[in-house]
Design a protein around this motif. Structure first.
Motif, PDB file in Angstrom:
ATOM      1  N   GLU A 123     -48.753 -60.592  76.050  1.00 35.13           N
ATOM      2  CA  GLU A 123     -47.866 -59.444  75.823  1.00 35.13           C
ATOM      3  C   GLU A 123     -48.344 -58.628  74.627  1.00 35.13           C
ATOM      4  OE1 GLU A 123     -43.969 -61.143  75.551  1.00 35.13           O
ATOM      5  OE2 GLU A 123     -43.713 -61.192  77.730  1.00 35.13           O
ATOM      6  N   ALA A 124     -48.828 -59.342  73.610  1.00 40.34           N
ATOM      7  CA  ALA A 124     -49.348 -58.639  72.430  1.00 40.34           C
ATOM      8  C   ALA A 124     -50.646 -57.900  72.775  1.00 40.34           C
ATOM      9  CB  ALA A 124     -49.586 -59.639  71.300  1.00 40.34           C
ATOM     10  N   ILE A 125     -51.520 -58.567  73.524  1.00 42.75           N
ATOM     11  CA  ILE A 125     -52.798 -57.940  73.918  1.00 42.75           C
ATOM     12  C   ILE A 125     -52.537 -56.691  74.764  1.00 42.75           C
ATOM     13  CG2 ILE A 125     -54.900 -58.279  75.321  1.00 42.75           C
ATOM     14  CD1 ILE A 125     -54.754 -61.284  74.461  1.00 42.75           C
ATOM     15  N   ALA A 126     -51.515 -56.765  75.624  1.00 46.74           N
ATOM     16  CA  ALA A 126     -51.196 -55.636  76.511  1.00 46.74           C
ATOM     17  C   ALA A 126     -50.795 -54.380  75.749  1.00 46.74           C
ATOM     18  CB  ALA A 126     -50.093 -56.047  77.482  1.00 46.74           C
ATOM     19  N   LYS A 127     -50.435 -54.544  74.461  1.00 44.52           N
ATOM     20  CA  LYS A 127     -50.057 -53.361  73.663  1.00 44.52           C
ATOM     21  C   LYS A 127     -51.279 -52.660  73.069  1.00 44.52           C
ATOM     22  CE  LYS A 127     -45.522 -55.175  72.568  1.00 44.52           C
ATOM     23  NZ  LYS A 127     -44.836 -56.112  71.688  1.00 44.52           N
ATOM     24  N   LEU A 128     -52.432 -53.315  73.169  1.00 45.49           N
ATOM     25  CA  LEU A 128     -53.664 -52.718  72.615  1.00 45.49           C
ATOM     26  C   LEU A 128     -54.238 -51.701  73.598  1.00 45.49           C
ATOM     27  CD1 LEU A 128     -55.475 -56.001  71.450  1.00 45.49           C
ATOM     28  CD2 LEU A 128     -54.252 -54.379  69.993  1.00 45.49           C
ATOM     29  N   PRO A 129     -55.070 -50.796  73.096  1.00 43.51           N
ATOM     30  CA  PRO A 129     -55.789 -49.902  74.028  1.00 43.51           C
ATOM     31  C   PRO A 129     -56.620 -50.731  75.016  1.00 43.51           C
ATOM     32  CG  PRO A 129     -56.013 -49.122  71.777  1.00 43.51           C
ATOM     33  CD  PRO A 129     -55.356 -50.467  71.692  1.00 43.51           C
ATOM     34  N   LEU A 130     -56.829 -50.171  76.211  1.00 42.32           N
ATOM     35  CA  LEU A 130     -57.495 -50.916  77.292  1.00 42.32           C
ATOM     36  C   LEU A 130     -58.851 -51.496  76.891  1.00 42.32           C
ATOM     37  CD1 LEU A 130     -56.720 -48.725  80.439  1.00 42.32           C
ATOM     38  CD2 LEU A 130     -55.934 -51.056  79.996  1.00 42.32           C
ATOM     39  N   LEU A 190     -64.790 -56.170  69.980  1.00 40.87           N
ATOM     40  CA  LEU A 190     -64.064 -57.433  69.866  1.00 40.87           C
ATOM     41  C   LEU A 190     -63.507 -57.605  68.445  1.00 40.87           C
ATOM     42  CD1 LEU A 190     -63.422 -59.908  71.631  1.00 40.87           C
ATOM     43  CD2 LEU A 190     -65.491 -60.983  70.773  1.00 40.87           C
ATOM     44  N   HIS A 191     -64.330 -57.296  67.476  1.00 41.82           N
ATOM     45  CA  HIS A 191     -63.908 -57.427  66.074  1.00 41.82           C
ATOM     46  C   HIS A 191     -62.707 -56.518  65.784  1.00 41.82           C
ATOM     47  CE1 HIS A 191     -64.144 -58.063  61.797  1.00 41.82           C
ATOM     48  NE2 HIS A 191     -64.175 -56.745  61.612  1.00 41.82           N
ATOM     49  N   ARG A 192     -62.833 -55.255  66.216  1.00 40.82           N
ATOM     50  CA  ARG A 192     -61.739 -54.304  65.950  1.00 40.82           C
ATOM     51  C   ARG A 192     -60.490 -54.664  66.761  1.00 40.82           C
ATOM     52  NH1 ARG A 192     -64.088 -49.032  67.458  1.00 40.82           N
ATOM     53  NH2 ARG A 192     -66.121 -49.982  67.563  1.00 40.82           N
ATOM     54  N   GLY A 193     -60.697 -55.136  67.977  1.00 36.35           N
ATOM     55  CA  GLY A 193     -59.574 -55.537  68.830  1.00 36.35           C
ATOM     56  C   GLY A 193     -58.805 -56.694  68.218  1.00 36.35           C
ATOM     57  N   LEU A 194     -59.545 -57.667  67.713  1.00 33.37           N
ATOM     58  CA  LEU A 194     -58.892 -58.832  67.103  1.00 33.37           C
ATOM     59  C   LEU A 194     -58.128 -58.432  65.849  1.00 33.37           C
ATOM     60  CD1 LEU A 194     -61.656 -61.573  67.585  1.00 33.37           C
ATOM     61  CD2 LEU A 194     -59.401 -61.513  68.650  1.00 33.37           C
ATOM     62  N   GLU A 195     -58.712 -57.516  65.115  1.00 40.78           N
ATOM     63  CA  GLU A 195     -58.068 -57.035  63.897  1.00 40.78           C
ATOM     64  C   GLU A 195     -56.730 -56.348  64.244  1.00 40.78           C
ATOM     65  OE1 GLU A 195     -58.868 -57.726  60.875  1.00 40.78           O
ATOM     66  OE2 GLU A 195     -57.180 -56.532  60.119  1.00 40.78           O
ATOM     67  N   LYS A 196     -56.757 -55.536  65.262  1.00 39.42           N
ATOM     68  CA  LYS A 196     -55.533 -54.837  65.700  1.00 39.42           C
ATOM     69  C   LYS A 196     -54.515 -55.838  66.246  1.00 39.42           C
ATOM     70  CE  LYS A 196     -57.556 -50.330  66.754  1.00 39.42           C
ATOM     71  NZ  LYS A 196     -56.787 -49.519  65.802  1.00 39.42           N
ATOM     72  N   LEU A 197     -55.006 -56.831  66.972  1.00 37.58           N
ATOM     73  CA  LEU A 197     -54.112 -57.836  67.542  1.00 37.58           C
ATOM     74  C   LEU A 197     -53.446 -58.657  66.430  1.00 37.58           C
ATOM     75  CD1 LEU A 197     -53.082 -59.200  70.155  1.00 37.58           C
ATOM     76  CD2 LEU A 197     -55.048 -60.729  70.050  1.00 37.58           C
ATOM     77  N   ARG A 198     -54.243 -58.952  65.407  1.00 42.24           N
ATOM     78  CA  ARG A 198     -53.709 -59.719  64.276  1.00 42.24           C
ATOM     79  C   ARG A 198     -52.590 -58.939  63.585  1.00 42.24           C
ATOM     80  NH1 ARG A 198     -54.396 -60.246  58.960  1.00 42.24           N
ATOM     81  NH2 ARG A 198     -55.825 -58.491  58.855  1.00 42.24           N
ATOM     82  N   MET A 246     -51.490 -64.057  59.308  1.00 42.49           N
ATOM     83  CA  MET A 246     -52.487 -64.849  60.045  1.00 42.49           C
ATOM     84  C   MET A 246     -53.879 -64.252  59.852  1.00 42.49           C
ATOM     85  SD  MET A 246     -52.877 -65.537  64.122  1.00 42.49           S
ATOM     86  CE  MET A 246     -51.186 -65.930  64.496  1.00 42.49           C
ATOM     87  N   LYS A 247     -54.825 -65.117  59.544  1.00 43.05           N
ATOM     88  CA  LYS A 247     -56.198 -64.622  59.369  1.00 43.05           C
ATOM     89  C   LYS A 247     -56.861 -64.457  60.724  1.00 43.05           C
ATOM     90  CE  LYS A 247     -56.906 -66.786  54.885  1.00 43.05           C
ATOM     91  NZ  LYS A 247     -57.490 -67.941  54.200  1.00 43.05           N
ATOM     92  N   GLU A 248     -57.972 -63.676  60.738  1.00 42.26           N
ATOM     93  CA  GLU A 248     -58.668 -63.457  62.011  1.00 42.26           C
ATOM     94  C   GLU A 248     -59.167 -64.765  62.615  1.00 42.26           C
ATOM     95  OE1 GLU A 248     -61.381 -60.072  62.263  1.00 42.26           O
ATOM     96  OE2 GLU A 248     -62.558 -61.212  63.714  1.00 42.26           O
ATOM     97  N   GLU A 249     -59.646 -65.652  61.742  1.00 42.89           N
ATOM     98  CA  GLU A 249     -60.157 -66.944  62.225  1.00 42.89           C
ATOM     99  C   GLU A 249     -59.055 -67.759  62.906  1.00 42.89           C
ATOM    100  OE1 GLU A 249     -63.263 -68.009  62.588  1.00 42.89           O
ATOM    101  OE2 GLU A 249     -63.715 -65.961  61.913  1.00 42.89           O
ATOM    102  N   GLU A 250     -57.870 -67.708  62.324  1.00 41.60           N
ATOM    103  CA  GLU A 250     -56.729 -68.441  62.907  1.00 41.60           C
ATOM    104  C   GLU A 250     -56.365 -67.865  64.284  1.00 41.60           C
ATOM    105  OE1 GLU A 250     -54.526 -69.641  58.710  1.00 41.60           O
ATOM    106  OE2 GLU A 250     -53.641 -68.107  59.996  1.00 41.60           O
ATOM    107  N   LEU A 251     -56.408 -66.542  64.354  1.00 44.98           N
ATOM    108  CA  LEU A 251     -56.094 -65.883  65.630  1.00 44.98           C
ATOM    109  C   LEU A 251     -57.129 -66.260  66.692  1.00 44.98           C
ATOM    110  CD1 LEU A 251     -54.436 -63.838  67.302  1.00 44.98           C
ATOM    111  CD2 LEU A 251     -55.925 -62.045  66.414  1.00 44.98           C
ATOM    112  N   LYS A 252     -58.398 -66.256  66.284  1.00 41.17           N
ATOM    113  CA  LYS A 252     -59.478 -66.633  67.210  1.00 41.17           C
ATOM    114  C   LYS A 252     -59.255 -68.053  67.716  1.00 41.17           C
ATOM    115  CE  LYS A 252     -63.605 -64.039  65.914  1.00 41.17           C
ATOM    116  NZ  LYS A 252     -64.892 -64.149  65.243  1.00 41.17           N
ATOM    117  N   GLU A 253     -58.910 -68.924  66.781  1.00 42.31           N
ATOM    118  CA  GLU A 253     -58.700 -70.336  67.143  1.00 42.31           C
ATOM    119  C   GLU A 253     -57.528 -70.465  68.140  1.00 42.31           C
ATOM    120  OE1 GLU A 253     -57.740 -74.522  65.015  1.00 42.31           O
ATOM    121  OE2 GLU A 253     -58.442 -72.912  63.701  1.00 42.31           O
ATOM    122  N   LYS A 254     -56.500 -69.692  67.872  1.00 39.61           N
ATOM    123  CA  LYS A 254     -55.328 -69.708  68.748  1.00 39.61           C
ATOM    124  C   LYS A 254     -55.701 -69.232  70.170  1.00 39.61           C
ATOM    125  CE  LYS A 254     -50.474 -68.406  68.529  1.00 39.61           C
ATOM    126  NZ  LYS A 254     -49.467 -67.568  67.886  1.00 39.61           N
TER     127      LYS A 254
END
Lengths: 203, 199
Positions: free
Chosen positions: A137-144, A178-186, B1-9
């Protein structure tokens, strides 16, 4: 490495046969249906949509397989690419899909198990994966573009190179997406956590 | 939450592996019985005919009419096309019994425009009544294409003893087997029989 090359060579022969031979196409279908349906379901979390989109993917693959040219990339990458485009279309509410689905429904055998019962059972099974659903659900809020790379990397377990082949992008581009996507997801998950904490304290 | 933690999750989250078996099997059935493969089969036959025709025409033109006047070229190409028609539909290989009504010179396909609905129905009836085709159909084969052919042949008139030129509309059909084999059939609509069936 040599095994991979042999597999790719065998697959290229199978793909060439599948251009004219229904049995060969059936083999490809049996091999890749679970992957494609699984990927579409993970992106949409909706069984109705997943069925429609998967049907569309394979009808398109059949329609265009004669034009398919082997370029050393697995056939699955081509299917994933079609699926990714079709998912985007489904998010846009593309109505063209309905035509194919109606044609497809006409061939439903009376001996098939009831899709309603099967879907209800599958939905129950899906509900058991609550952590996955929450993340999705969180990922779905990100740009495609971020949804695509995160799903391929973590839920489809694809390497950056293969994601690049599927999305027709360079490996470096995938890495930075991927890096930017994860950052936004976090950021998004942290905001959600704060919201729920605040909401709980108000209650 | 850190990026590494999110990746692990994301790495360790339990991913659902759910299939809809009825959808899988219904979709496969719909795909494999779609028109795509029938059309491909038709295209392959036409491609083969085109290649055959091109090759024969080229050879004849090259060897027989090099540096000849235009009318001679046209004449040879015309005869080449007649031969191709005979080769494609196997008419040249009818046996003695089948040729009983024909003069020794045989016959020629001279064209083919359009079958009427009645002629098409008649052709289908004749095809379906033929025991060889019945056994093919029982094995899952389908009659794909029924097209007209106009044949011309000489026939001896028993009253006058003279040879007369006769033209008749016959039909040709392609029969597609489930194993990829294809048969060509020639149907004599006047006599009501399949005069030729070849793989």
């Amino acid at each position: 490495m040599k095994d991979l090359e042999t597999d790719l060579k065998q697959e290229s022969l199978l793909v060439n046969r599948a251009k004219n031979d229904p049995q060969a196409f059936g083999e490809l279908y049996d091999k890749y249906y679970p992957q494609i349906f699984g990927y579409v379901l993970k992106r949409t979390i909706n069984f109705e949509v997943a069925q429609d989109v998967t049907s569309e993917v394979f009808f398109k693959a059949l329609k265009n397989i004669a034009k398919f040219r082997w370029q050393g990339v697995p056939f699955s990458s081509w299917l994933y690419r079609i699926a990714t485009n079709e998912i985007t279309n489904s998010f846009k509410g593309d109505s063209r899909r309905k035509i194919l689905i109606e044609q497809f429904s006409a061939s439903v055998s009376q001996y098939s198990p009831s899709p309603d019962v099967e879907i209800a059972r599958a939905e129950e099974e899906l509900k058991k994966h609550s952590e996955f659903i929450a993340l999705n659900e969180a990922i779905a809020k990100l740009p495609l573009k971020y949804q695509e790379v995160i799903t391929f990397r973590f839920f489809e377990k694809k390497q950056l190179k293969e994601i690049g082949e599927i999305l027709d992008k360079k490996e470096g581009t995938i890495k930075s997406l991927l890096h930017r996507g994860l950052e936004k997801l976090r950021t998004l998950t942290e905001q959600n956590a704060t919201f729920y904490q605040d909401f709980s304290s108000i209650k | 939450m850190k990026e590494e933690e999110l990746k692990e999750k994301l790495e360790r989250v339990d991913i659902p592996h759910i299939m809809l078996e009825s959808h899988r099997s219904r979709l496969k059935m719909a795909l494999l019985s779609s028109d795509y493969f029938k059309k491909r089969k038709g295209n392959r036959i036409l491609d083969a005919v085109r290649i055959r025709a091109r090759s024969i025409t080229d050879t004849m033109v090259d060897t027989l009419v090099a540096r000849q006047p235009v009318w001679k070229v046209a004449l040879v190409v015309f005869f080449a096309m007649i031969m191709i028609g005979g080769m494609v539909f196997g008419l040249g290989s009818l046996n003695g019994t089948q040729q009983a009504g024909l003069n020794p010179a045989g016959y020629t396909i001279i064209g083919g425009d359009k079958l009427t609905e009645a002629e098409e129905e008649l052709a289908m009836d004749i095809l379906k009544a033929d025991p060889r085709i019945q056994s093919l159909l029982a094995g899952g084969a389908t009659i794909d294409i029924v097209l007209p052919i106009l044949v011309e042949f000489g026939k001896i008139n028993p009253e006058t003893g003279q040879t007369e030129t006769v033209q008749e509309t016959w039909a040709q059909a392609w029969i597609a087997g489930i194993d990829g084999k294809t048969w060509g059939a020639v149907v004599d609509l006047v006599k009501g029989e399949v005069t030729q069936l070849s793989e």
